[in-house]
Motif scaffolding. Structure first.
Motif, PDB file in Angstrom:
ATOM      1  N   GLU A  11       3.993  32.205 -28.967  1.00 24.36           N
ATOM      2  CA  GLU A  11       4.267  31.350 -30.124  1.00 24.36           C
ATOM      3  C   GLU A  11       2.962  30.708 -30.585  1.00 24.36           C
ATOM      4  OE1 GLU A  11       6.868  30.314 -32.036  1.00 24.36           O
ATOM      5  OE2 GLU A  11       8.224  31.850 -31.220  1.00 24.36           O
ATOM      6  N   ILE A  14       2.735  26.842 -30.765  1.00 23.34           N
ATOM      7  CA  ILE A  14       2.695  26.137 -29.480  1.00 23.34           C
ATOM      8  C   ILE A  14       1.304  26.281 -28.863  1.00 23.34           C
ATOM      9  CG2 ILE A  14       3.661  26.068 -27.149  1.00 23.34           C
ATOM     10  CD1 ILE A  14       6.316  26.992 -28.380  1.00 23.34           C
ATOM     11  N   MET A  55       8.612  33.884 -21.358  1.00 21.76           N
ATOM     12  CA  MET A  55       9.080  34.907 -22.304  1.00 21.76           C
ATOM     13  C   MET A  55       7.905  35.466 -23.105  1.00 21.76           C
ATOM     14  SD  MET A  55      12.533  35.109 -22.312  1.00 21.76           S
ATOM     15  CE  MET A  55      13.244  35.239 -23.940  1.00 21.76           C
ATOM     16  N   PRO A  57       5.837  38.935 -24.667  1.00 24.68           N
ATOM     17  CA  PRO A  57       5.981  40.355 -24.948  1.00 24.68           C
ATOM     18  C   PRO A  57       5.150  41.164 -23.965  1.00 24.68           C
ATOM     19  CG  PRO A  57       5.313  39.114 -26.928  1.00 24.68           C
ATOM     20  CD  PRO A  57       5.164  38.197 -25.758  1.00 24.68           C
ATOM     21  N   ALA A  84      10.996  27.821 -21.795  1.00 22.71           N
ATOM     22  CA  ALA A  84      11.930  27.176 -22.705  1.00 22.71           C
ATOM     23  C   ALA A  84      13.341  27.238 -22.129  1.00 22.71           C
ATOM     24  CB  ALA A  84      11.886  27.851 -24.058  1.00 22.71           C
ATOM     25  N   LYS A  85      13.480  27.974 -21.000  1.00 19.39           N
ATOM     26  CA  LYS A  85      14.844  28.124 -20.468  1.00 19.39           C
ATOM     27  C   LYS A  85      15.215  26.975 -19.565  1.00 19.39           C
ATOM     28  CE  LYS A  85      16.017  32.861 -21.061  1.00 19.39           C
ATOM     29  NZ  LYS A  85      16.305  34.134 -20.418  1.00 19.39           N
ATOM     30  N   THR A 104       8.858  22.320 -18.525  1.00 20.79           N
ATOM     31  CA  THR A 104       9.879  22.807 -19.430  1.00 20.79           C
ATOM     32  C   THR A 104       9.557  22.418 -20.875  1.00 20.79           C
ATOM     33  OG1 THR A 104      11.394  22.271 -17.650  1.00 20.79           O
ATOM     34  CG2 THR A 104      12.373  22.932 -19.734  1.00 20.79           C
ATOM     35  N   LYS A 105       9.784  23.374 -21.786  1.00 14.57           N
ATOM     36  CA  LYS A 105       9.626  23.089 -23.216  1.00 14.57           C
ATOM     37  C   LYS A 105      10.869  22.360 -23.713  1.00 14.57           C
ATOM     38  CE  LYS A 105       7.169  27.411 -24.266  1.00 14.57           C
ATOM     39  NZ  LYS A 105       7.332  28.697 -24.971  1.00 14.57           N
TER      40      LYS A 105
ATOM     41  N   SER B 669      22.128  29.876 -22.959  1.00 12.68           N
ATOM     42  CA  SER B 669      20.759  29.789 -22.449  1.00 12.68           C
ATOM     43  C   SER B 669      19.778  30.362 -23.474  1.00 12.68           C
ATOM     44  CB  SER B 669      20.697  30.522 -21.105  1.00 12.68           C
ATOM     45  OG  SER B 669      19.524  31.253 -20.997  1.00 12.68           O
ATOM     46  N   SER B 672      19.567  27.882 -26.299  1.00 12.38           N
ATOM     47  CA  SER B 672      18.724  26.767 -25.870  1.00 12.38           C
ATOM     48  C   SER B 672      17.247  27.153 -25.952  1.00 12.38           C
ATOM     49  CB  SER B 672      19.136  26.361 -24.457  1.00 12.38           C
ATOM     50  OG  SER B 672      18.025  26.042 -23.694  1.00 12.38           O
ATOM     51  N   HIS B 673      16.982  28.387 -25.479  1.00 12.27           N
ATOM     52  CA  HIS B 673      15.612  28.863 -25.515  1.00 12.27           C
ATOM     53  C   HIS B 673      15.091  28.927 -26.950  1.00 12.27           C
ATOM     54  CE1 HIS B 673      12.561  32.143 -25.650  1.00 12.27           C
ATOM     55  NE2 HIS B 673      12.072  31.450 -24.618  1.00 12.27           N
ATOM     56  N   ARG B 676      14.541  25.467 -28.273  1.00 13.06           N
ATOM     57  CA  ARG B 676      13.448  24.740 -27.637  1.00 13.06           C
ATOM     58  C   ARG B 676      12.084  25.160 -28.207  1.00 13.06           C
ATOM     59  NH1 ARG B 676      14.353  22.346 -22.389  1.00 13.06           N
ATOM     60  NH2 ARG B 676      16.576  22.411 -21.901  1.00 13.06           N
ATOM     61  N   THR B 680       9.458  22.528 -29.418  1.00 15.91           N
ATOM     62  CA  THR B 680       8.230  22.297 -28.654  1.00 15.91           C
ATOM     63  C   THR B 680       7.055  22.016 -29.592  1.00 15.91           C
ATOM     64  OG1 THR B 680       9.057  23.824 -26.992  1.00 15.91           O
ATOM     65  CG2 THR B 680       6.713  23.273 -26.892  1.00 15.91           C
ATOM     66  N   SER B 681       6.951  22.868 -30.610  1.00 20.05           N
ATOM     67  CA  SER B 681       5.859  22.662 -31.572  1.00 20.05           C
ATOM     68  C   SER B 681       6.026  21.325 -32.274  1.00 20.05           C
ATOM     69  CB  SER B 681       5.847  23.782 -32.608  1.00 20.05           C
ATOM     70  OG  SER B 681       5.731  25.024 -31.957  1.00 20.05           O
ATOM     71  N   PHE B 685       3.171  18.492 -31.853  1.00 18.95           N
ATOM     72  CA  PHE B 685       2.329  18.097 -32.978  1.00 18.95           C
ATOM     73  C   PHE B 685       2.615  16.668 -33.431  1.00 18.95           C
ATOM     74  CE2 PHE B 685       1.566  22.709 -33.541  1.00 18.95           C
ATOM     75  CZ  PHE B 685       0.184  22.664 -33.490  1.00 18.95           C
ATOM     76  N   SER B 840       9.271  44.013 -29.991  1.00 22.26           N
ATOM     77  CA  SER B 840       8.117  43.532 -29.233  1.00 22.26           C
ATOM     78  C   SER B 840       6.866  43.362 -30.099  1.00 22.26           C
ATOM     79  CB  SER B 840       7.830  44.505 -28.085  1.00 22.26           C
ATOM     80  OG  SER B 840       7.785  45.819 -28.582  1.00 22.26           O
TER      81      SER B 840
END
Lengths: 123, 907, 76
Positions: A11, A14, A55, A57, A84-85, A104-105, B669, B672-673, B676, B680-681, B685, B840
């Motif tokens: 990301e 981030i 997570m 790639p 993030a999990k 954890t995020k 899950s 949530s991921h 999140r 987070t960003s 920030f 990917s």
């Protein structure tokens, strides 16, 4: 002496915020977008601390961690797992594979900085 | 041989021993060895009469192995003792049955008519059989006494023998009249005789094998030489004789007497089940050797029925011959004694007693019933023996022992259908039994008994040849033109077939009356209903004094008093006599039945207590009890099966729930991921901005843009999550008949702006075939937009192009959206339809990865699908299929499809 | 499901055994042995008949013993 940090995070935003706060704290920061790139970069720069997103790639964070711990050139790197999990089994897996810290995020900036500096001081 | 006197002396001495044995045993009632299973088994061997002792060898000499059938039948019946014999014993005990006639009559509503009929059949069958025994004894006397030429002495001998037997039977067989009191003396004497006849026959056999012949090998040679060719003799007659002998061992009055009536312990049957067949086996073992040796050593023309005597005589073994004589004597006398006891009981109970009751109709029972019974039994014994004697003197002279016995067998076999019906067929009733018995008996008489009796009569020969009144079809030996069977099998076939036919027909022709119903239940369900089971249903009233008066006339004062006293004590009643309630009256009737039979006992009680009222409701209840129990257990079985099924359904439902739960966890899950990540960003920030006031404006603007972008992403993500929930539930998009082209064109138009900004060329090629499908216009447009915008966004070619084609094939509308980008890797191809999957390739696109999942779900709701074509070499090709529907009629099917889709597939 | 108690099973055997024995001792089965063949000099069918007979007695003995035991063990 400044702490060498490698961030493995796909990301972009981030990664950017991490770079900003860590550089502010006086760290030397590098960035990789996926697992393979992270390993390549780690061999070149041998960082003190590796911030590893789970997570990722191509090669996920745990795979990278495993490789780091089994490679004698890399095994001294302190690894901070970023996920993030946030489920407990992720934490267990991280511990079992030899991670040094687990965050954890979304994280608080000061928490990350404290952890990285602590890990950097150790090495 | 020594003189006749020696033989007479031996016979008399033997008779005296038997009297003594009987006398002593009668004194020591119920002592140990008399009530042992061994004595019980030996008493059953009264089955082996002089027919076996002398006649079997004769039969073997004439017909080879055929003699064995007579013993195989009983072997099989005793092998199956648990189903038939045990039930007979139980019913006899519960109902105080006195004879086979009583048994049948009791089952069919305590009918005196049936009892009398069975008695008559039994007497007719027994007369020639008893004559056979007398004949065997007198013939053996002549043979061993060496006076076979002095014909004149034969009737005298027979008369003496008959008189002696009558005396013995009267002394030991008519001491009491109660079926519950065993004839211990008789049983003991018969057991001794059973041993004597077995030892004697084996003795003769050993002489044949080792004295006359040179051991087993020589015997086998002689058998092979004299026996008819082995290929013969295993036909209809073989089968018929096995069936007939099996029937006889159940139905012969004397067998019923020793096996059922005289039994005082059901467990003895468990021993007799194998010991009696073993006895028969041992009796049969030397029959063929004796026959073979007799046939090869004695002068031609010798009577094979007497080989057992003449063979040892010819071999000079007088001692063994004398033993054989005593064995034959034992066989004959034991049969005669037991038959006389059984028949005299039947005659007194079922013929004399009902006639007496009828004569005194309307009045109370007068006089000494007990005295009358004893007197009539004694007279009956004399009468039976006298008839046997007459039959011997004036009956047909030519027949062999075995054939006379078989005539008797078939006579009593007429009882079998009614007997088995009594045990196993609840619907069997009196009419059926009566019809079957009389028709069977009549045919037996006409086709077998009379031809034997009247063989020498001119007029009968006439009848036999051309049929009565010249009616060919009624010829006694070829009824309805049946000529392929020998006379015995011919009579067997017709009498038993007609018997069974009329028994069934009669039983089905009317319903059971209450008393029949009650008795049927007591008999058929003997192991379930218990002794007092049905008795409470019968209601009658009489004073205790009247009842006692009746009872003491039938059973004598002592016994009657005992019954009253014991009953009162057993039921905790203080008075001398019990309260004469229904239960006691029924108890008394059953006790009286053990003296006079069920029918007479009922008639007598009815005299003083009035006719019984049987509560029909309760009766039906009892009758149904068995059925109910069975139904109940079936229901329980069914219930438990249902429970098992439910449990397994629950288990699989639970498994599915667990699975769904796991999927839900996984989904949450992932959600949530996904949430999140932008958060987070945003958090990071905003903390940077809040904590650093020295950041330059450009930078802080840049950071705030990121915060904004991530917030938008978060919102979109939440929208998509809500959307996929709605799509999966299928709510809020009603389906109608629409043209998919309209939706497609709308989608393409919506994407033109995006394509233009990305420099992507859109090539369109549509079919002009008009089509309709059942779908929701907006949702379908959403699917197309999603696929097309993906093709635009992920196209990394230098000259990006996308191609949109439509076609119609096999009732399906195909839309293909392909691009000229780098395509989708094999690994990604399996994942892209999963939720939150983005492939990917790192891109700038910030979707939640729900788009394809939502598109596929929607398409599937419409009965179509979204697939990634595996064929495309360059770029990616998505194909959207939709079923073509021209009418609304299968909308309901569609809806079914919508709502029945398993949850698992949709989350 | 009905549980098959030993008594129940033995009862069924007690019904089937005599039928089985009957079938063994009547044509056509017994006819198969009614040949000129001999066993130790004795006609085959003779040996067959007596062997089967003895076997049936043996079965009766075993059956009655088992039934007697099963009856004692069975609560009913």
């Amino acid at each position: 002496m400044s702490v060498n940090v490698l961030i493995a995070e796909d990301e972009q935003n981030i990664a950017e915020s991490l770079r900003f706060i860590l550089e502010q704290a006086g760290c030397d920061v590098r960035h990789a977008l996926d697992g393979e790139e992270a390993l390549k970069e780690a061999r070149i720069s041998t960082p003190d601390v590796l911030i590893l997103d789970v997570m990722l790639p191509s090669l996920n964070g745990f795979d990278v961690l495993k490789t780091v711990r089994s490679d004698s050139d890399l095994t001294d790197i302190a690894v901070l797992i970023l996920t993030a999990k946030g489920q407990s089994h992720d934490r267990k897996t991280a511990d079992a594979l030899g991670a040094d810290a687990f965050v954890t995020k979304p994280f608080s900036n000061s928490e990350i900085v404290t952890e990285v500096l602590r890990l950097g001081a150790k090495s | 041989m020594s003189s006749l006197n020696v033989v007479i002396l031996a016979a008399l001495g033997y008779a005296v021993v038997l009297f003594l044995v009987a006398f002593i045993s009668d004194r020591s009632t119920r002592s140990g060895w008399l009530s042992s299973p061994l004595v019980y088994t030996l008493s059953i061997s009264v089955y082996c009469t002089s027919w076996t002792f002398y006649g079997a060898v004769g039969s073997a000499a004439r017909n080879g192995l055929e003699f064995a059938t007579i013993y195989i039948g009983p072997t099989l019946v005793f092998l199956g003792f648990y189903s038939v014999l045990r039930k007979l014993l139980r019913i006899r005990r519960e109902n105080n049955i006195t004879s086979i006639a009583d048994f049948i009559s009791s089952r069919y509503g305590k009918s005196d008519l049936i009892a009398a009929t069975v008695t008559i059949i039994a007497v007719f069958g027994a007369a020639p059989y008893i004559a056979l025994q007398l004949k065997a004894i007198t013939t053996s006397f002549q043979v061993i006494g060496g006076s076979s030429d002095t014909v004149g002495s034969a009737p005298i001998t027979a008369l003496w023998v008959a008189a002696g037997l009558a005396l013995f039977t009267i002394i030991f067989g008519t001491r009491s009249i109660d079926a519950n009191e065993r004839h211990y003396g008789v049983v003991a004497a018969i057991a001794v005789e059973a041993i004597v006849k077995l030892v004697a026959l084996i003795g003769v056999g050993l002489v044949a094998v080792y004295h006359v012949a040179d051991g087993p090998q020589d015997i086998f040679n002689r058998i092979a030489e004299t026996m008819p060719p082995p290929e013969e003799g295993f036909g209809v007659r073989w089968i018929g004789l096995i069936l007939l002998s099996g029937t006889a061992v159940l139905c012969l009055p004397r067998q019923f007497q020793v096996t059922v009536v005289e039994n005082d312990n059901e467990r003895h049957l468990f021993t007799a089940a194998w010991l009696f067949p073993l006895y028969l086996f041992l009796m049969s073992l030397f029959i063929l050797p004796i026959a073979a040796v007799g046939a090869t050593t004695l002068p031609p023309g010798s009577n094979p029925d007497m080989f057992v005597l003449t063979m040892p005589l010819a071999a000079g073994r007088d001692d063994i011959a004398l033993l054989a004589f005593l064995g034959g004597f034992s066989s004959a006398t034991s049969m005669v004694i037991v038959s006389c006891i059984a028949l005299s009981t039947m005659i007194s109970n079922h013929i004399v007693m009902p006639l007496t009751l009828r004569r005194t109709a309307g009045l109370s029972v007068d006089g000494d019933v007990r005295g009358l019974l004893l007197k009539s039994r004694r007279i009956a014994i004399c009468g039976i023996l006298f008839v046997g004697f007459l039959y011997l003197e004036f009956g047909p002279q030519s027949a062999g022992l075995a054939s006379i016995g078989l005539v008797a067998f078939l006579g009593v076999a007429q009882v079998l259908p009614a007997l088995l019906g009594a045990l196993f067929w609840p619907r069997a009733n009196r009419r059926g039994a009566m019809l079957g018995l009389s028709v069977g008996f009549a045919i037996w008489t006409y086709t077998l008994l009379l031809p034997g009796l009247l063989a020498d009569a001119k007029w009968w020969q006439q009848v036999a040849q051309v049929g009565p009144f010249g009616i060919e079809a009624l010829r006694p030996d070829a009824l309805f033109g049946l000529t392929s069977l020998d006379p015995l099998m011919h009579a067997f076939f017709w009498s038993i077939s007609a018997n069974v036919f009329f028994f069934v027909l009669g039983s089905l022709s009317r319903d059971l009356n209450p008393l029949e119903q009650l008795q049927s239940t007591l008999f058929v369900d003997a192991f379930r209903s218990g002794s007092e089971g049905g008795q409470r249903l019968v209601g009658r009233a009489a004073s205790a004094d009247t009842l006692f008066d009746l009872a003491q006339r039938v059973m004598g004062a002592n016994q009657a008093y005992g019954i009253f006293r014991n009953y009162a004590q057993a039921h905790n009643q203080k008075a001398e006599f019990p309260v004469p309630d229904d239960a006691f009256i029924n108890h008394l009737e059953r006790r009286m039945a053990s003296s006079v039979g069920a029918a007479s006992a009922r008639a007598m009680i009815s005299r003083v207590a009035g006719g019984e009222r049987i509560s029909l409701d309760e009766l039906v209840e009892i009758a149904d009890e068995t059925a109910r129990l069975m139904e109940y257990s079936t229901r329980i079985e069914q219930k438990s099966r249902e429970i098992e099924e439910t449990a397994s359904k629950l288990k699989s439902a639970n498994e599915r729930l667990v699975q769904i739960d796991a999927q839900k966890d996984e989904f949450l899950s992932q959600v949530s991921h996904e949430l999140r990540t932008p958060m987070t960003s945003i958090r990071s920030f905003s903390e940077i901005l809040a904590q650093n006031n020295r950041i330059d404006d450009d930078k802080s603007r840049y950071f705030m843009d990121i915060i904004h972008d991530e917030s938008v992403r978060l919102t979109r993500l939440l929208d998509e999550i809500l959307d996929i929930g709605a799509v999966e539930r299928g709510d809020d998009f009603p389906v109608t008949l629409i043209d998919p082209m309209v939706a497609l064109k709308r989608a393409v138009d919506a994407c033109r702006g995006l394509a233009a900004s990305a420099n992507v060329t859109i090539i369109e090629e549509y079919t002009d075939q008009p089509t309709t499908t059942l779908a929701n216009q907006d949702r379908l447009t959403q699917v197309f937009i999603n696929i097309i915008s993906n093709a635009i966004k992920y196209n990394d070619a230098v000259n990006p192009k996308i191609e949109i084609d439509t076609s119609v094939a096999a009732g399906t509308f195909h839309t293909s959206v392909s691009d000229n980008g780098s395509g989708i890797s094999e690994h990604d191809a399996t994942l892209i339809f999963d939720k939150f999957s983005r492939g990917s390739k790192p891109t700038n696109e910030k979707g939640a990865g729900l788009g394809l999942a939502i598109s596929r779900t929607i398409a599937r709701k419409f009965g179509g699908d979204v697939v990634l074509s595996p064929k495309s070499k360059t770029g990616a090709q998505f194909i959207i299929t939709l079923p073509i529907t021209s009418e609304l009629h299968n909308q309901s099917n569609m809806e079914d499809a919508l709502y029945t889709k398993p949850l698992t597939e949709s989350i | 499901m009905t549980k098959l108690t030993p008594l129940r099973r033995l009862k069924d055997i007690a019904v089937i055994a005599p039928i089985f024995g009957f079938l063994l001792l009547i044509p056509p089965v017994i006819g198969l042995f009614a040949t000129e063949a001999t066993v130790f000099g004795a006609p085959l069918v003779l040996v067959y008949l007596f062997v089967i007979w003895l076997a049936l007695i043996l079965i009766a003995a075993i059956l009655s013993q088992r039934l007697s035991k099963a009856e004692r063990d069975d609560p009913k």
